[in-house]
Enzyme design. Structure first.
Site, mmCIF file in Angstrom:
data_model
loop_
_atom_site.group_PDB
_atom_site.id
_atom_site.type_symbol
_atom_site.label_atom_id
_atom_site.label_comp_id
_atom_site.label_asym_id
_atom_site.label_seq_id
_atom_site.Cartn_x
_atom_site.Cartn_y
_atom_site.Cartn_z
ATOM 1 N N ASN A 267 15.963 33.607 35.009
ATOM 2 C CA ASN A 267 17.368 33.999 34.931
ATOM 3 C C ASN A 267 17.858 34.134 33.481
ATOM 4 O OD1 ASN A 267 19.932 34.606 35.808
ATOM 5 N ND2 ASN A 267 20.328 32.618 36.780
ATOM 6 N N ARG B 285 24.515 20.666 49.658
ATOM 7 C CA ARG B 285 24.821 20.298 48.276
ATOM 8 C C ARG B 285 26.310 20.514 48.046
ATOM 9 N NH1 ARG B 285 23.179 23.406 42.682
ATOM 10 N NH2 ARG B 285 25.195 24.367 43.007
ATOM 11 N N TYR C 269 30.582 24.792 36.237
ATOM 12 C CA TYR C 269 29.349 25.542 36.504
ATOM 13 C C TYR C 269 28.968 25.421 37.980
ATOM 14 C CZ TYR C 269 24.524 27.112 35.994
ATOM 15 O OH TYR C 269 23.344 27.793 36.117
ATOM 16 N N ASP D 28 24.580 18.219 42.307
ATOM 17 C CA ASP D 28 23.866 18.690 41.122
ATOM 18 C C ASP D 28 24.743 18.464 39.889
ATOM 19 O OD1 ASP D 28 22.328 20.013 39.274
ATOM 20 O OD2 ASP D 28 22.063 21.833 40.471
ATOM 21 N N HIS E 297 23.717 19.312 36.872
ATOM 22 C CA HIS E 297 23.378 20.374 35.922
ATOM 23 C C HIS E 297 23.216 19.830 34.504
ATOM 24 C CE1 HIS E 297 25.049 23.080 39.152
ATOM 25 N NE2 HIS E 297 23.881 23.598 38.903
ATOM 26 N N GLU F 159 21.018 15.372 41.520
ATOM 27 C CA GLU F 159 20.086 16.278 40.841
ATOM 28 C C GLU F 159 20.420 16.428 39.357
ATOM 29 O OE1 GLU F 159 20.102 20.218 42.507
ATOM 30 O OE2 GLU F 159 19.231 21.027 40.673
ATOM 31 N N GLU G 220 14.263 21.523 37.693
ATOM 32 C CA GLU G 220 14.300 22.971 37.925
ATOM 33 C C GLU G 220 14.035 23.747 36.634
ATOM 34 O OE1 GLU G 220 18.266 23.439 39.577
ATOM 35 O OE2 GLU G 220 18.926 24.410 37.742
ATOM 36 N N ARG H 151 11.626 19.022 41.287
ATOM 37 C CA ARG H 151 12.379 20.255 41.547
ATOM 38 C C ARG H 151 11.677 21.500 41.025
ATOM 39 N NH1 ARG H 151 16.244 21.873 44.190
ATOM 40 N NH2 ARG H 151 17.586 22.700 42.569
ATOM 41 N N GLU I 156 15.596 23.888 48.693
ATOM 42 C CA GLU I 156 16.911 24.517 48.494
ATOM 43 C C GLU I 156 16.887 25.922 49.093
ATOM 44 O OE1 GLU I 156 17.952 25.012 44.383
ATOM 45 O OE2 GLU I 156 20.065 25.376 44.850
ATOM 46 N N TRP J 163 23.531 16.668 24.834
ATOM 47 C CA TRP J 163 22.838 16.268 26.079
ATOM 48 C C TRP J 163 21.356 16.367 25.863
ATOM 49 C CZ3 TRP J 163 26.388 20.213 28.724
ATOM 50 C CH2 TRP J 163 27.609 19.600 29.085
HETATM 51 C C1 CS2 Z 1 21.190 25.251 40.293
HETATM 52 C C2 CS2 Z 1 20.930 26.694 40.004
HETATM 53 O O1 CS2 Z 1 20.318 25.695 42.413
HETATM 54 C C3 CS2 Z 1 20.481 24.847 41.566
HETATM 55 O O2 CS2 Z 1 20.165 23.680 41.700
HETATM 56 O O3 CS2 Z 1 21.021 24.364 39.282
HETATM 57 O O4 CS2 Z 1 22.025 27.357 40.431
HETATM 58 C C4 CS2 Z 1 20.734 27.085 38.556
HETATM 59 O O5 CS2 Z 1 21.858 26.814 37.826
HETATM 60 C C5 CS2 Z 1 20.376 28.516 38.469
HETATM 61 O O6 CS2 Z 1 19.292 28.758 39.295
HETATM 62 C C6 CS2 Z 1 20.073 28.886 37.050
HETATM 63 O O7 CS2 Z 1 19.299 30.003 36.998
HETATM 64 MG MG MG Z 2 20.152 22.572 39.980
#
Ligand code: CS2
Ligand code: MG
Length: 402
Positions: free
Chosen positions: A37, A147, A159, A210, A212, A236, A262, A283, A339, A402
């Site tokens: 992405n 979620r 976000y 999440d 993030h 998460e 992730e 993840r 997910e 962070w």
């Molecule tokens: C997120 C995603 O799905 C998730 O857990 O953290 O939306 C993530 O932000 C995007 O896939 C970023 O590309």
């Molecule tokens: Mg995530």
């Protein structure tokens, strides 16, 4: 058997996807997801200019050797761009192997460990009321795990929570937008969201959240502790995870299960986390973590430490990745959850799939390989659009530590 050619297909049916198509001298081809992405063209260039010339002429049946050639044979190892390219190659080769043997990939990974794969949906609300309403919609659609993300009073843009009530898509067209974030407002507010959700929906629904990566280790420890009464399925990405030792703080303070990775791309991002049992779910998805070949090893190590998988599966991972993940999830013993954010309808014009969602679970049929095909004419109708993920600053404009 030989690889005769490969090509990269970039398309944007609602959002960008990068797909690798590998051709063989037996008329069979394989597809791999190469979508990263906001960095799509970097992966495409790495594949086109560096990997494909070295792939042509190799025997596609030798997946392990090809994987090691592109991982250990490369001086500059790891990194999101090169690991995504390697993942695409790997998934395409497993697809070819499945098609050549006329069997689904899960059958090549040890067969079925389960009938169906538990998946979780997203409920993103701008307010608590909207979050409750969206959670209800996902329950009505049959999801057993959801979620929960919610807008935070006093923060303009959170976000993952669309401001305009549109479908979730964090990447924005053009150069990355800058947003402002306030961790203390977030920490003070989020436990009240889970209190309300539990009040309305009771104890049986699996709830996930999440972060993030937006906390320091001690902030994340506080959040994990304060969310304990709502017994989350997982919390998460509570911290960035670059400092693996940071996860120890969370563990020392809380029993809330932790999922991370992730944005990881190799087993070496996980060694301390797994061997010290600092997390509960991995993840890292097939598309960014070196494909099926590498994730089989990561999952095996995790299994020894009673850690399960919970692969990333947002809509910026293509149907090729989702199908491969469903095969993987069907086969391995230590699967936890997957997910699942359904792709936009127009994505189905481009990618033809063989998976279904039913009553909280997904399943994949017996089609050989991944069971996914791409309609290149349809893909050509949706050309690439530059889009980036947002950058965050503190409310006074400082970049976070962070
Ligand atoms: C997120 C995603 O799905 C998730 O857990 O953290 O939306 C993530 O932000 C995007 O896939 C970023 O590309
Ligand atoms: Mg995530």
């Amino acid at each position: 058997m030989k690889i005769t050619d490969a090509k990269v297909i970039i398309c944007s049916p609602g959002r960008n996807f990068v797909t690798l198509k590998v051709f063989t001298d037996q008329g069979v081809y394989g597809l791999g997801d190469a979508t990263l992405n906001g960095m799509e063209k970097a992966v495409a260039t790495y594949l086109e200019d560096y990997c494909i010339p070295a792939l042509i002429g190799r025997d596609p049946r030798n997946i392990e050797d090809i994987w090691n050639y592109f991982y250990r044979g490369v001086y500059w190892r790891r990194g999101a761009v090169s690991m995504t390219a390697l993942s695409a190659i790997d998934i395409a080769l497993w697809d070819i192997k499945g098609k050549m043997l006329n069997t689904p990939i899960y059958n090549l990974l040890g067969g079925r460990s389960r009938e169906k794969v538990l998946v979780y949906a997203h409920a993103n609300g701008r307010t608590i009321e909207e979050t409750i309403e969206k959670t209800g919609k996902e329950c009505a659609a049959g999801f057993k795990a959801i979620r929960i993300q919610c807008g935070v009073p006093g923060i303009d843009s959170v976000y993952g929570v669309p401001r305009d009530n549109k479908a979730y898509e964090p990447a924005k067209r053009g150069v990355a937008p800058e947003e402002r974030w306030d961790t203390s407002k977030y920490l003070n507010f989020i436990p009240s969201v889970f209190e309300k959700i539990r009040d309305v929906y009771g104890d049986d629904l699996h709830l996930l959240h999440d972060v993030h990566h937006r906390c320091t280790p001690i902030e994340a420890a506080r959040l994990a502790k304060e969310l304990e009464p709502y017994h989350l399925f997982w919390l998460e990405d509570p911290v960035s995870g670059e400092l693996q030792e940071g996860l120890r703080h969370i563990r020392q303070h809380s029993t809330t299960p932790i999922a991370i990775g992730e944005v990881f791309n190799s087993v070496y991002d996980y060694t301390t986390l797994i061997t010290e049992q600092l997390i509960d779910y991995i993840r890292m998805p097939l598309v960014h973590g070196g494909g099926i070949t590498h994730l089989l090893k990561v999952a095996a190590i995790a299994s020894v430490y009673h850690i399960n998988t919970g692969f990333h599966g947002a809509t910026d991972l293509s149907p090729v990745n989702l199908a491969a993940a469903l095969h993987f999830n069907t086969a391995i013993n230590n699967f936890g959850i997957q997910e699942y954010m359904p792709h936009h309808e127009i994505v189905c014009e481009v990618f033809k799939t063989h998976y279904i969602f039913e009553n909280g679970f997904m399943s994949i049929d017996n089609s050989p390989g991944t069971g996914v095909d791409i309609d290149e004419k349809a893909a050509a109708r949706y050309p690439y659009v530059m889009a980036r993920l947002p950058v965050n600053r503190k409310s006074d404009g400082t970049m976070f530590n962070w």
